[in-house]
Design a protein around this motif. Sequence first.
Motif, PDB file in Angstrom:
ATOM      1  N   ALA A 167       4.122   7.097   2.432  1.00  0.00           N
ATOM      2  CA  ALA A 167       4.386   5.922   3.296  1.00  0.00           C
ATOM      3  C   ALA A 167       4.107   4.668   2.746  1.00  0.00           C
ATOM      4  N   VAL A 168       4.941   3.885   2.678  1.00  0.00           N
ATOM      5  CA  VAL A 168       4.670   2.443   2.089  1.00  0.00           C
ATOM      6  C   VAL A 168       4.392   1.330   3.088  1.00  0.00           C
ATOM      7  N   TRP A 169       3.389   0.535   2.866  1.00  0.00           N
ATOM      8  CA  TRP A 169       3.305  -0.549   4.035  1.00  0.00           C
ATOM      9  C   TRP A 169       2.805  -1.907   3.722  1.00  0.00           C
ATOM     10  N   LYS A 170       3.094  -2.750   4.392  1.00  0.00           N
ATOM     11  CA  LYS A 170       2.124  -4.066   4.070  1.00  0.00           C
ATOM     12  C   LYS A 170       1.460  -4.308   5.097  1.00  0.00           C
ATOM     13  N   GLN A 171       0.184  -4.929   4.495  1.00  0.00           N
ATOM     14  CA  GLN A 171      -0.999  -5.401   5.570  1.00  0.00           C
ATOM     15  C   GLN A 171      -1.323  -6.818   5.653  1.00  0.00           C
ATOM     16  N   GLN A 172      -1.162  -7.379   6.886  1.00  0.00           N
ATOM     17  CA  GLN A 172      -1.165  -8.793   7.001  1.00  0.00           C
ATOM     18  C   GLN A 172      -2.763  -9.185   6.909  1.00  0.00           C
ATOM     19  N   THR A 179      -0.222  -3.700  10.424  1.00  0.00           N
ATOM     20  CA  THR A 179       0.213  -2.959   9.504  1.00  0.00           C
ATOM     21  C   THR A 179       1.975  -2.809   9.628  1.00  0.00           C
ATOM     22  N   GLN A 180       2.396  -3.136   8.722  1.00  0.00           N
ATOM     23  CA  GLN A 180       4.065  -3.023   8.788  1.00  0.00           C
ATOM     24  C   GLN A 180       4.421  -1.887   7.930  1.00  0.00           C
ATOM     25  N   PHE A 181       4.785  -0.749   8.468  1.00  0.00           N
ATOM     26  CA  PHE A 181       5.430   0.028   7.476  1.00  0.00           C
ATOM     27  C   PHE A 181       6.759  -0.046   6.945  1.00  0.00           C
ATOM     28  N   LEU A 182       6.911   0.149   5.978  1.00  0.00           N
ATOM     29  CA  LEU A 182       8.294  -0.089   5.328  1.00  0.00           C
ATOM     30  C   LEU A 182       9.088   1.138   4.935  1.00  0.00           C
ATOM     31  N   VAL A 183       8.079   2.156   4.747  1.00  0.00           N
ATOM     32  CA  VAL A 183       8.849   3.434   4.336  1.00  0.00           C
ATOM     33  C   VAL A 183       7.798   4.505   5.146  1.00  0.00           C
ATOM     34  N   GLY A 184       8.221   5.565   5.551  1.00  0.00           N
ATOM     35  CA  GLY A 184       7.554   6.600   6.273  1.00  0.00           C
ATOM     36  C   GLY A 184       6.485   5.862   7.587  1.00  0.00           C
ATOM     37  N   GLN A 185       5.629   6.451   7.772  1.00  0.00           N
ATOM     38  CA  GLN A 185       4.810   6.033   9.048  1.00  0.00           C
ATOM     39  C   GLN A 185       3.395   6.698   8.912  1.00  0.00           C
ATOM     40  N   ARG A 186       2.506   6.392   9.856  1.00  0.00           N
ATOM     41  CA  ARG A 186       1.323   6.807   9.946  1.00  0.00           C
ATOM     42  C   ARG A 186       0.999   8.253   9.784  1.00  0.00           C
ATOM     43  N   GLU A 187       1.683   9.017  10.378  1.00  0.00           N
ATOM     44  CA  GLU A 187       1.367  10.585  10.266  1.00  0.00           C
ATOM     45  C   GLU A 187       2.476  11.040   9.116  1.00  0.00           C
ATOM     46  N   LEU A 188       1.603  11.728   8.174  1.00  0.00           N
ATOM     47  CA  LEU A 188       2.132  12.178   7.264  1.00  0.00           C
ATOM     48  C   LEU A 188       2.058  13.851   6.872  1.00  0.00           C
ATOM     49  N   ALA A 189       3.056  14.554   6.902  1.00  0.00           N
ATOM     50  CA  ALA A 189       2.970  15.821   6.786  1.00  0.00           C
ATOM     51  C   ALA A 189       2.758  15.926   5.250  1.00  0.00           C
ATOM     52  N   TRP A 245       1.087  -1.321   0.083  1.00  0.00           N
ATOM     53  CA  TRP A 245      -0.004  -0.038   0.027  1.00  0.00           C
ATOM     54  C   TRP A 245       0.730   1.182  -0.051  1.00  0.00           C
ATOM     55  N   VAL A 246       0.691   2.388  -0.604  1.00  0.00           N
ATOM     56  CA  VAL A 246       1.370   3.376  -1.028  1.00  0.00           C
ATOM     57  C   VAL A 246       0.500   4.709  -0.616  1.00  0.00           C
ATOM     58  N   ALA A 247       0.841   5.475   0.216  1.00  0.00           N
ATOM     59  CA  ALA A 247       0.028   6.717   0.655  1.00  0.00           C
ATOM     60  C   ALA A 247       0.935   7.900   0.201  1.00  0.00           C
ATOM     61  N   SER A 272      -2.205  20.273   2.122  1.00  0.00           N
ATOM     62  CA  SER A 272      -1.317  21.153   2.721  1.00  0.00           C
ATOM     63  C   SER A 272      -1.345  20.998   4.301  1.00  0.00           C
ATOM     64  N   VAL A 273      -2.101  19.954   4.600  1.00  0.00           N
ATOM     65  CA  VAL A 273      -1.979  19.874   6.219  1.00  0.00           C
ATOM     66  C   VAL A 273      -1.578  18.218   6.567  1.00  0.00           C
ATOM     67  N   ASN A 274      -1.233  18.152   7.883  1.00  0.00           N
ATOM     68  CA  ASN A 274      -1.000  16.701   8.218  1.00  0.00           C
ATOM     69  C   ASN A 274      -1.916  15.804   7.889  1.00  0.00           C
ATOM     70  N   GLN A 275      -1.712  14.489   7.863  1.00  0.00           N
ATOM     71  CA  GLN A 275      -2.875  13.533   7.639  1.00  0.00           C
ATOM     72  C   GLN A 275      -2.113  12.251   8.270  1.00  0.00           C
ATOM     73  N   SER A 276      -3.394  11.867   8.999  1.00  0.00           N
ATOM     74  CA  SER A 276      -2.700  10.457   9.799  1.00  0.00           C
ATOM     75  C   SER A 276      -3.613   9.346   8.997  1.00  0.00           C
ATOM     76  N   LEU A 277      -2.776   8.415   8.705  1.00  0.00           N
ATOM     77  CA  LEU A 277      -3.395   7.355   7.853  1.00  0.00           C
ATOM     78  C   LEU A 277      -4.135   6.417   8.924  1.00  0.00           C
ATOM     79  N   THR A 278      -5.183   5.735   8.421  1.00  0.00           N
ATOM     80  CA  THR A 278      -6.081   4.685   9.183  1.00  0.00           C
ATOM     81  C   THR A 278      -5.736   3.633   8.551  1.00  0.00           C
ATOM     82  N   THR A 279      -4.933   2.606   9.108  1.00  0.00           N
ATOM     83  CA  THR A 279      -4.707   1.194   8.567  1.00  0.00           C
ATOM     84  C   THR A 279      -5.018   0.413   9.521  1.00  0.00           C
ATOM     85  N   GLY A 280      -5.520  -0.801   9.186  1.00  0.00           N
ATOM     86  CA  GLY A 280      -5.914  -1.890   9.926  1.00  0.00           C
ATOM     87  C   GLY A 280      -4.697  -2.528  10.933  1.00  0.00           C
ATOM     88  N   ALA A 281      -5.179  -3.457  11.792  1.00  0.00           N
ATOM     89  CA  ALA A 281      -4.096  -3.993  12.633  1.00  0.00           C
ATOM     90  C   ALA A 281      -3.184  -4.969  11.575  1.00  0.00           C
TER      91      ALA A 281
END
Length: 702
Positions: free
Chosen positions: A697-702, A682-692, A664-666, A671-680
């Motif tokens: 962010a890139v993550w894998k979802q089990q 979630t393994q972030f591989l690039v970036g994190q839940r909070e996005l300026a 998954w890629v977000a 122009s504002v901070n965003q907080s990603l809603t991902t399920g249980a």
Amino acid sequence: MVRGSFGLCAVMILAVGMSAQEPRVVNPDWFPKKDMMTIGVYYYPEAWPESQWARDMANIRKLNMEFVHMGEFAWSFMEPEEGRYDFAWLDRAVDLAAKNGLKVVLCTPSATPPIWLSRNHPETLTVDSAGRRIDHGSREHADWSSPVYREYVRKIDAELAKRYGNDKRVWGWQIDNELSHYGKRFSYSEASTQKFRDWLKEKYGTVSRLNADWGAAFWSQRYQSFDQITIPNADVLVADPSPHAVLDFRRWFAHEAANYLADQAAVLRRYSKDQWITTNFMAMHEDVDPSLSRNSLDVFSWTHYPVHGNANEGPLGFRLGSAATMSFMHDLMRSFNGISGPMELQPGQVNWGEVNPWPLPGAIHMWLLRAFGAGARFVCTYRYRQPLFGSELYHKGLAETDGVTPSPGGREYAQAMAEIAELRKSYDPNAKAPAEYEGRRTAFLIDYSNRWDISNHKQTKRWDTEEHWMKYYRGLKSMVAPVDVLTSDRDFSKYPFVVAPAYQLVDSELVKRWTTYAENGGHLILTCRTGQKDRRGQLWEGLWAQPILSLIGARIPIYDDLPEGVYGQVSAGGKNYSWGSWADILEPKEGTQTLAKYTDQFYAGKAAAVTRKVGRGTVTYVGVDTLTGDLEAQILRGVYERAGAKPAALPPNLLLDWRDGGFWVATNFTSVNQSLTTGAGTQFLVGQRELAPGGAAVWKQQ
Ligand code: GAL
């Protein structure tokens, strides 16, 4: 009754437009799936002292780049005098690239003919709309309709391909560069005129058929022979040219461009054994149609400069670029055969905008991850070194003016490529896109003829076709719908949703395909201006938009558009929206449900958007083009919800996509901070839940 030629015209267009447009079979080793995406950069050995090449190539590799792109403007170095070829310098540059582990993309140099060619053959130069012969001294000034120019291009291409077509270090080829004549747009030369006439002869057979399709009875424009026809040119006419002649001219121009690309591709293929071929189209450019090159190119690439003084959305939009157009270009170019990527992506500040601000720190990295999320197989950036001379000397590169220090953009490119190298380790060849996501997959239908016909006769200067598309596109992406932008000759029957915005020119065949699509359970969304005319650009001898009326279950007795500064109101679901550019006033038939109504003007209370069930599916028609696109997004959402597609609800311009390999890629273009809603799980591989803003962010979802 509609005019009798409705059916006949459809058959003709199918014959002309649908034949031989099969994509080429692409060697899977060129872009191994498991590598997902690779990044490279333009380098101009001919412009730097040879003593620096080895250092530069080594530094390019140190920035993690995996390929270099060379030669698109180097004709005067490759053939300094007619018939005297010099590739020794290029051999050494290719060699150095390979020694540094860089693959090489070579280019045909047809965008910049050498001076000896322009002076010996002035007939190879374009002629502008005022009849002036364009001079040597810039680029894209050659007339690719000139048989003489074509011959010279074939010769240099053949020499290049003979030398490098079997060279394993050379990965692929780019033809020309941003095929166009930039601000001059078209060439009005004798050669172009002659080829336009030939194309018309081929299309119509007899001049009386041309007169009929061009509506030449109007203003007594009738021609007696094809030789009397000139390129429609508003600069030499007292009043408007025939819109049908202009439409045909624009079709011819795009065909001619595609024919020129095919011509060059054929020469390269004669000698090249296992190398791919592309050209770099321009993002959102309307004159050259990439869909016409489906059977001559292996790879679809384009040039994209998101930040050059344009405002875009939100206070930081001018530093972040437009999420919608960037994403749309990926969805268009990927749809031809799945092998696509931007060949030029901005490396920092550019020089050619009216103002040239810096991209927001992080934005370049975000664009690269957006490319990754959109399934791009490569990104190349323009250029490695900032030039010290020439008209682009204010243009940033990956290296600063000293030629060695990585620029801020250079560091973001290096970071993104390092991340992708890491992500490759988590590539899962068996990962399947989540069913819910696939359940929202949407075919977004466009046709360049619609663009041409509308821009030819907009009816209101407030109308903007591309912005109209983007209103729907943003709505789709905020529901996290995967989108494929398709030209209408493509098969859309398997898509759960089809959006065809402002689809002005239709024929019976297309309306039948739309109807069958809905009957079989598809959800079709049509928007204002659709079905107004036949493929020739003539109105129907019937009610307004006659061929689609029974499909949409409504009549369109009038449409309206408003002067600048005047806004009409429309209401849906208890909310009000403003519009100014286009309003179809709809009269629904029994069984058709109204989704939005006008609340002012003399048609207050009349329908602005309707929907109905057709067979197992639905057809929705949105007749109004609102200022913000919020109504359009709301109507789309309703269609997807009623269809059970469970649309997500992201803020517009926060993009989220799933890419092959299981990622998954977000990307946050807001122009504002965003907080990603991902399920249980979630393994972030690039970036994190909070996005300026500018975060990714890139993550894998089990
Ligand atoms: C592109 C063009 C390049 C270079 C670049 C500068 O449009 O293809 O050759 O001019 O712009 O931003």
